[in-house]
Design a protein around this motif. Structure first.
Motif, PDB file in Angstrom:
ATOM      1  N   ASP A 161      17.322 -59.647  13.980  1.00  0.00           N
ATOM      2  CA  ASP A 161      17.427 -59.595  12.507  1.00  0.00           C
ATOM      3  C   ASP A 161      17.715 -60.986  11.950  1.00  0.00           C
ATOM      4  N   LYS A 162      18.622 -61.684  12.612  1.00  0.00           N
ATOM      5  CA  LYS A 162      19.004 -63.016  12.163  1.00  0.00           C
ATOM      6  C   LYS A 162      17.822 -63.980  12.287  1.00  0.00           C
ATOM      7  N   LEU A 163      17.104 -63.905  13.397  1.00  0.00           N
ATOM      8  CA  LEU A 163      15.951 -64.780  13.627  1.00  0.00           C
ATOM      9  C   LEU A 163      14.889 -64.551  12.549  1.00  0.00           C
ATOM     10  N   VAL A 164      14.648 -63.299  12.231  1.00  0.00           N
ATOM     11  CA  VAL A 164      13.645 -62.975  11.212  1.00  0.00           C
ATOM     12  C   VAL A 164      14.105 -63.530   9.860  1.00  0.00           C
ATOM     13  N   GLY A 167      13.295 -67.063   9.369  1.00  0.00           N
ATOM     14  CA  GLY A 167      11.888 -67.423   9.191  1.00  0.00           C
ATOM     15  C   GLY A 167      11.053 -67.466  10.465  1.00  0.00           C
ATOM     16  N   ILE A 168      11.629 -67.010  11.579  1.00  0.00           N
ATOM     17  CA  ILE A 168      10.875 -66.935  12.843  1.00  0.00           C
ATOM     18  C   ILE A 168       9.685 -65.981  12.686  1.00  0.00           C
ATOM     19  N   LYS A 169       8.537 -66.348  13.245  1.00  0.00           N
ATOM     20  CA  LYS A 169       7.343 -65.510  13.083  1.00  0.00           C
ATOM     21  C   LYS A 169       6.929 -64.755  14.344  1.00  0.00           C
ATOM     22  N   GLY A 170       7.447 -65.203  15.483  1.00  0.00           N
ATOM     23  CA  GLY A 170       7.093 -64.524  16.729  1.00  0.00           C
ATOM     24  C   GLY A 170       8.284 -64.489  17.668  1.00  0.00           C
ATOM     25  N   ILE A 171       8.442 -63.389  18.399  1.00  0.00           N
ATOM     26  CA  ILE A 171       9.562 -63.244  19.341  1.00  0.00           C
ATOM     27  C   ILE A 171       9.038 -62.815  20.712  1.00  0.00           C
ATOM     28  N   LEU A 172       9.437 -63.558  21.714  1.00  0.00           N
ATOM     29  CA  LEU A 172       9.182 -63.140  23.094  1.00  0.00           C
ATOM     30  C   LEU A 172      10.472 -62.488  23.570  1.00  0.00           C
ATOM     31  N   ASN A 184       4.980 -58.033   9.907  1.00  0.00           N
ATOM     32  CA  ASN A 184       4.307 -59.338  10.059  1.00  0.00           C
ATOM     33  C   ASN A 184       4.895 -60.214  11.172  1.00  0.00           C
ATOM     34  N   ILE A 185       5.894 -59.714  11.859  1.00  0.00           N
ATOM     35  CA  ILE A 185       6.491 -60.466  12.973  1.00  0.00           C
ATOM     36  C   ILE A 185       5.840 -60.017  14.281  1.00  0.00           C
ATOM     37  N   TYR A 186       5.410 -60.968  15.069  1.00  0.00           N
ATOM     38  CA  TYR A 186       4.762 -60.635  16.330  1.00  0.00           C
ATOM     39  C   TYR A 186       5.801 -60.580  17.448  1.00  0.00           C
TER      40      TYR A 186
ATOM     41  N   PHE B 202      -0.016 -65.919  18.102  1.00  0.00           N
ATOM     42  CA  PHE B 202       0.028 -64.900  17.050  1.00  0.00           C
ATOM     43  C   PHE B 202       1.074 -65.197  15.978  1.00  0.00           C
ATOM     44  N   ALA B 203       2.080 -65.976  16.315  1.00  0.00           N
ATOM     45  CA  ALA B 203       3.052 -66.382  15.296  1.00  0.00           C
ATOM     46  C   ALA B 203       2.372 -67.288  14.273  1.00  0.00           C
ATOM     47  N   ASN B 204       1.318 -67.963  14.710  1.00  0.00           N
ATOM     48  CA  ASN B 204       0.635 -68.929  13.856  1.00  0.00           C
ATOM     49  C   ASN B 204      -0.668 -68.443  13.266  1.00  0.00           C
ATOM     50  N   ASN B 205      -1.037 -67.216  13.562  1.00  0.00           N
ATOM     51  CA  ASN B 205      -2.294 -66.682  13.047  1.00  0.00           C
ATOM     52  C   ASN B 205      -2.040 -65.314  12.440  1.00  0.00           C
ATOM     53  N   VAL B 206      -2.625 -65.103  11.263  1.00  0.00           N
ATOM     54  CA  VAL B 206      -2.426 -63.846  10.555  1.00  0.00           C
ATOM     55  C   VAL B 206      -2.803 -62.691  11.481  1.00  0.00           C
TER      56      VAL B 206
END
Lengths: 212, 212
Positions: A161-164, A167-172, A184-186, B202-206
């Motif tokens: 939640d904090k990462l999102v 502004g983080i867009k992707g999480i491994l 919209n978060i991968y 994927f974090a960088n592409n819609v």
């Protein structure tokens, strides 16, 4: 840029890894059917996948390995380095940093976060470790776009939640829990036990062999 | 027992993990469309997959979660515990042991191998560490069937050859190289950098979001 599926991206990453090994072995060119034999995708599939990156081989010489690798990298990564942060800097976190840093020049795990005072404000395995409370500042200042989650199960959702929010867009996600995140978060989940369960099943059941 | 594909096995493992979470939350039964929403497989696919394990739900109540979990476990694992060894007991090896042991009662990482004299003949993270030279004896004595490879790239093939010679049937490979093994050995490759590259793309592409 053309939008491609997860499967295509996964295969492109596998192709690139293979090409890198071939290049290290001194090979210069390769045909699609050879890439096919390595990856399990059909030769036609390989050619279709590679058309996405805008690089075509010739029927006589096949693909130039170095040029093809460059094309795949230009397709997969932007020109600027993608900044990655890791949250949870225990054994797993450290091994991920060791494993990944230096192997792809456009990806850099440049910040780690932990709650352990013995790790905070130290550079460990070449990576600066910050307190979790500094997350927002560091992520924004360093334009971090991707995070690796290597925290215990019970902390995973709170950290995600904090990462999102930062502004983080992707999480491994290496934490053994499914995260609830906006659409919209991968998220890519890597449960190490599930991988082991799969191997254990096939080790005990007759199969045609597999090594992709 | 019916032979099923890798994809079916992977999904069964995901279903079981989900059911475990639901059970922990106090839920008793579930419909296929709910499992579908969690895993991304269609409800029809979920029902077909679960038919493989010989358990059917009812249209009114759905599946009984506890019984379904038992059926999946009986399908995936034998009655006896499957013995697993880990080769390479560095940060990654230790984190895998911490992560996996105790989470599946039929899978046990009971032996580790390393070349570091400081680790050999010690119990670390609950797991006995042996010298690589003891591999054959320990694997045969303990009927180890599955190995996890967490050694540096340059040692991976040599260790894999030795494991195969000792009778190992499945390898979970965390070393960043492709192994050459006989066709009847099952290998699952887990390259942590490749997972990160996928998330970075994927974090960088819609995209439409993904979290399976």
């Amino acid at each position: 840029m053309k939008q491609v599926s997860e499967k295509v991206v996964s295969r492109l990453i596998i192709y690139r890894k293979y090409l890198k090994e071939l290049l290290a072995d001194g090979q210069k060119s390769i045909f699609s059917h050879k890439i096919s034999a390595y990856t399990g995708a059909s030769a036609a599939q390989v050619r279709r996948d590679l058309m996405n990156v805008g690089y075509n081989g010739t029927p006589v010489k096949g693909y130039n390995i170095k040029d093809l690798m460059t094309s795949i990298s230009e397709f997969l990564e932007k020109e600027n380095t993608i900044e990655v942060a890791i949250v949870g800097f225990g054994n797993l976190g450290k091994s991920i940093v060791d494993y990944c840093n230096g192997r792809n020049s456009r990806l850099s795990i440049s910040a780690a976060f932990d709650t352990d005072p013995n790790k905070i404000n130290r550079v460990i395995h070449g990576c600066h470790c910050y307190a979790n409370t500094e997350m927002e500042t560091i992520i924004k200042e360093n334009k971090v776009e991707v995070a690796i989650l290597a925290v215990p199960r019970e902390d995973a959702q709170k950290v995600a939640d904090k990462l999102v929010a930062c502004g983080i867009k992707g999480i491994l996600n290496y934490s053994p829990t499914r995260l609830q995140v906006p659409a919209n978060i991968y998220v890519e989940n890597r449960d190490m036990l599930m991988a082991l369960e799969k191997v254990a099943y096939f080790a005990n059941n007759v199969h045609g062999g597999k090594n992709k």
